[in-house]
Design a protein around this motif. Structure first.
Motif, PDB file in Angstrom:
ATOM      1  N   VAL A  37       3.992  -3.528   0.914  1.00  0.00           N
ATOM      2  CA  VAL A  37       3.077  -4.346   0.117  1.00  0.00           C
ATOM      3  C   VAL A  37       3.034  -3.789  -1.304  1.00  0.00           C
ATOM      4  CG1 VAL A  37       0.688  -5.135  -0.167  1.00  0.00           C
ATOM      5  CG2 VAL A  37       1.649  -4.876   2.142  1.00  0.00           C
ATOM      6  N   LEU A  39       1.238  -4.211  -5.025  1.00  0.00           N
ATOM      7  CA  LEU A  39       0.072  -4.773  -5.715  1.00  0.00           C
ATOM      8  C   LEU A  39       0.206  -4.476  -7.200  1.00  0.00           C
ATOM      9  CD1 LEU A  39      -2.440  -3.372  -3.107  1.00  0.00           C
ATOM     10  CD2 LEU A  39      -1.832  -5.782  -3.347  1.00  0.00           C
ATOM     11  N   SER A  47      -5.685  -0.585  -6.805  1.00  0.00           N
ATOM     12  CA  SER A  47      -5.877   0.672  -6.080  1.00  0.00           C
ATOM     13  C   SER A  47      -6.945   0.526  -5.007  1.00  0.00           C
ATOM     14  CB  SER A  47      -6.278   1.791  -7.050  1.00  0.00           C
ATOM     15  OG  SER A  47      -5.224   2.055  -7.944  1.00  0.00           O
ATOM     16  N   SER A  49      -7.638  -2.057  -3.298  1.00  0.00           N
ATOM     17  CA  SER A  49      -7.045  -2.761  -2.161  1.00  0.00           C
ATOM     18  C   SER A  49      -6.227  -1.808  -1.291  1.00  0.00           C
ATOM     19  CB  SER A  49      -6.172  -3.908  -2.670  1.00  0.00           C
ATOM     20  OG  SER A  49      -5.607  -4.595  -1.595  1.00  0.00           O
ATOM     21  N   VAL A 163       2.473   0.927   0.746  1.00  0.00           N
ATOM     22  CA  VAL A 163       1.742   0.191  -0.286  1.00  0.00           C
ATOM     23  C   VAL A 163       1.975   0.888  -1.618  1.00  0.00           C
ATOM     24  CG1 VAL A 163      -0.495  -0.661  -1.085  1.00  0.00           C
ATOM     25  CG2 VAL A 163      -0.032  -0.535   1.372  1.00  0.00           C
ATOM     26  N   THR A 179       5.579  -8.152   0.704  1.00  0.00           N
ATOM     27  CA  THR A 179       4.413  -8.891   0.214  1.00  0.00           C
ATOM     28  C   THR A 179       4.107  -8.397  -1.193  1.00  0.00           C
ATOM     29  OG1 THR A 179       3.451  -9.185   2.415  1.00  0.00           O
ATOM     30  CG2 THR A 179       1.928  -9.297   0.554  1.00  0.00           C
ATOM     31  N   VAL A 180       3.988  -9.333  -2.126  1.00  0.00           N
ATOM     32  CA  VAL A 180       3.678  -8.965  -3.506  1.00  0.00           C
ATOM     33  C   VAL A 180       2.485  -9.789  -3.971  1.00  0.00           C
ATOM     34  CG1 VAL A 180       4.524  -8.820  -5.889  1.00  0.00           C
ATOM     35  CG2 VAL A 180       6.128  -8.505  -3.973  1.00  0.00           C
ATOM     36  N   SER A 181       1.444  -9.110  -4.429  1.00  0.00           N
ATOM     37  CA  SER A 181       0.318  -9.799  -5.058  1.00  0.00           C
ATOM     38  C   SER A 181       0.235  -9.386  -6.515  1.00  0.00           C
ATOM     39  CB  SER A 181      -1.007  -9.447  -4.374  1.00  0.00           C
ATOM     40  OG  SER A 181      -1.074 -10.013  -3.089  1.00  0.00           O
ATOM     41  N   GLU A 182       0.041 -10.387  -7.369  1.00  0.00           N
ATOM     42  CA  GLU A 182      -0.194 -10.093  -8.777  1.00  0.00           C
ATOM     43  C   GLU A 182      -1.683 -10.293  -9.045  1.00  0.00           C
ATOM     44  OE1 GLU A 182       1.516 -12.742 -11.634  1.00  0.00           O
ATOM     45  OE2 GLU A 182       0.712 -11.584 -13.303  1.00  0.00           O
ATOM     46  N   ILE A 183      -2.346  -9.222  -9.402  1.00  0.00           N
ATOM     47  CA  ILE A 183      -3.792  -9.274  -9.595  1.00  0.00           C
ATOM     48  C   ILE A 183      -4.068  -9.520 -11.069  1.00  0.00           C
ATOM     49  CG2 ILE A 183      -5.945  -7.991  -9.305  1.00  0.00           C
ATOM     50  CD1 ILE A 183      -4.692  -6.742  -6.832  1.00  0.00           C
TER      51      ILE A 183
END
Lengths: 202, 202
Positions: A37, A39, A47, A49, A163, A179-183
């Motif tokens: 993952v 982030l 961090s 998360s 992560v 899994t990639v999330s852009e915050i």
């Protein structure tokens, strides 16, 4: 160091190696195995998360390793909290924020030292989850060689979750992650003059 | 219930009340006081980020309240982990995910019950941090009246931090929050067939 990162041939070779790795991964996706993952983005929550996933993993009795890059000696709630828990190894990169030290040589030495601790976790199948907090900055500033880092991440034990957090994740990291999330920052309390809050930001 | 939410006059009145609240807040921003963090968007990391802030707050010896809306009886790592910590009150909305129950009447009753527990925390200054996990869904489906919810959030004790998570946060919630992050899905392991992983997603 790591000047070859910007070489187009080197880049192509790296991206091909990642593609081949990811293709194999997709072919075996139905199996229960380690997920990577990533982030990234400029907003609050990367961090924290990762820390939430640490809590979840510990709740399942899993063994967790955390390396916090760039945190220095700053006293944070997460350190006080997680250090007293069972089943966790927690390492903090020595020396403060890089923008405080202003010394590239010592920053590189600190980075290598913290990365060596990360390698210990990333080569030990007894770790169910490894968190590399703020790793992207060290790659961005070329304190670590990205090819070498990618290689270790790809070779990690197959049931180990990973992560990685930090702004400005490279194309290679995005390609490699499952899994990639852009915050994204929509707004931030700092900007209206509210200072960093205990319990939220640290 | 809450049909007036879509009334333009009602909407305008609500937004004015929020603006007035936020203006006062900005005027006093230098003071050390409770911050409202809103984590929304379709990507992975909203609830886990809230859990990370719970860990930070507990590390500072702060008292924390958590209400998990929509989690039902699902067994999660975070529950097993945090339930055994000191200084935390943890409530879970009874009954499962709403898309499992398919019963609007009982969903509304469960929502109200969980919201009543949230109100207890949001009116008690001894809680330093309150987390309302997945609250946005209950507002979206109008299981709770948004005006009533906004009113309670605005009136909470002034040093109490608040974290709200969930997709599709309304304009009113965004306006009221001090810090808003939109967590965007760049890619998700689920989409290549990797199932939800223990320690990461639950």
């Amino acid at each position: 160091m790591a000047k070859t990162i910007k070489d187009p041939e080197q880049h192509k070779k790296r991206m091909q190696a990642i593609k081949s790795h990811v293709d194999k991964r997709i072919a075996k996706a139905q199996e229960d195995k380690g997920t990577f993952v990533l982030l990234t983005g400029n907003g609050k929550g990367k961090s924290s998360s990762a820390l939430g996933m640490v809590a979840r993993a510990l709740g399942h009795g899993m063994k967790v390793g955390v390396v916090q890059f760039l945190k220095g000696e700053w006293n944070t709630g997460e350190i006080d909290f997680f250090k007293q828990q069972q089943g966790i190894r927690w390492e903090i990169m020595p020396a403060g924020f890089t923008w405080e030290t202003q010394n590239r040589e010592s920053d590189i030495a600190s980075s290598q030292q913290a990365w060596t601790q990360a390698i210990e976790m990333l080569t030990d199948p007894s770790f169910d989850l490894v968190v590399l907090d703020e790793l992207t900055y060290l790659l961005h500033y070329e304190y670590l060689n990205e090819d070498a880092v990618i290689e270790v991440l790809m070779q990690r034990p197959e049931n180990q979750h990973l992560v990685v957090t930090g702004r400005g994740a490279s194309e290679a990291l995005v390609a490699l992650a499952d899994t990639v999330s852009e915050i994204k920052e929509v707004k931030h309390a700092f900007k209206i003059g509210i200072k960093a809050q205990k319990g939220l930001e640290f």
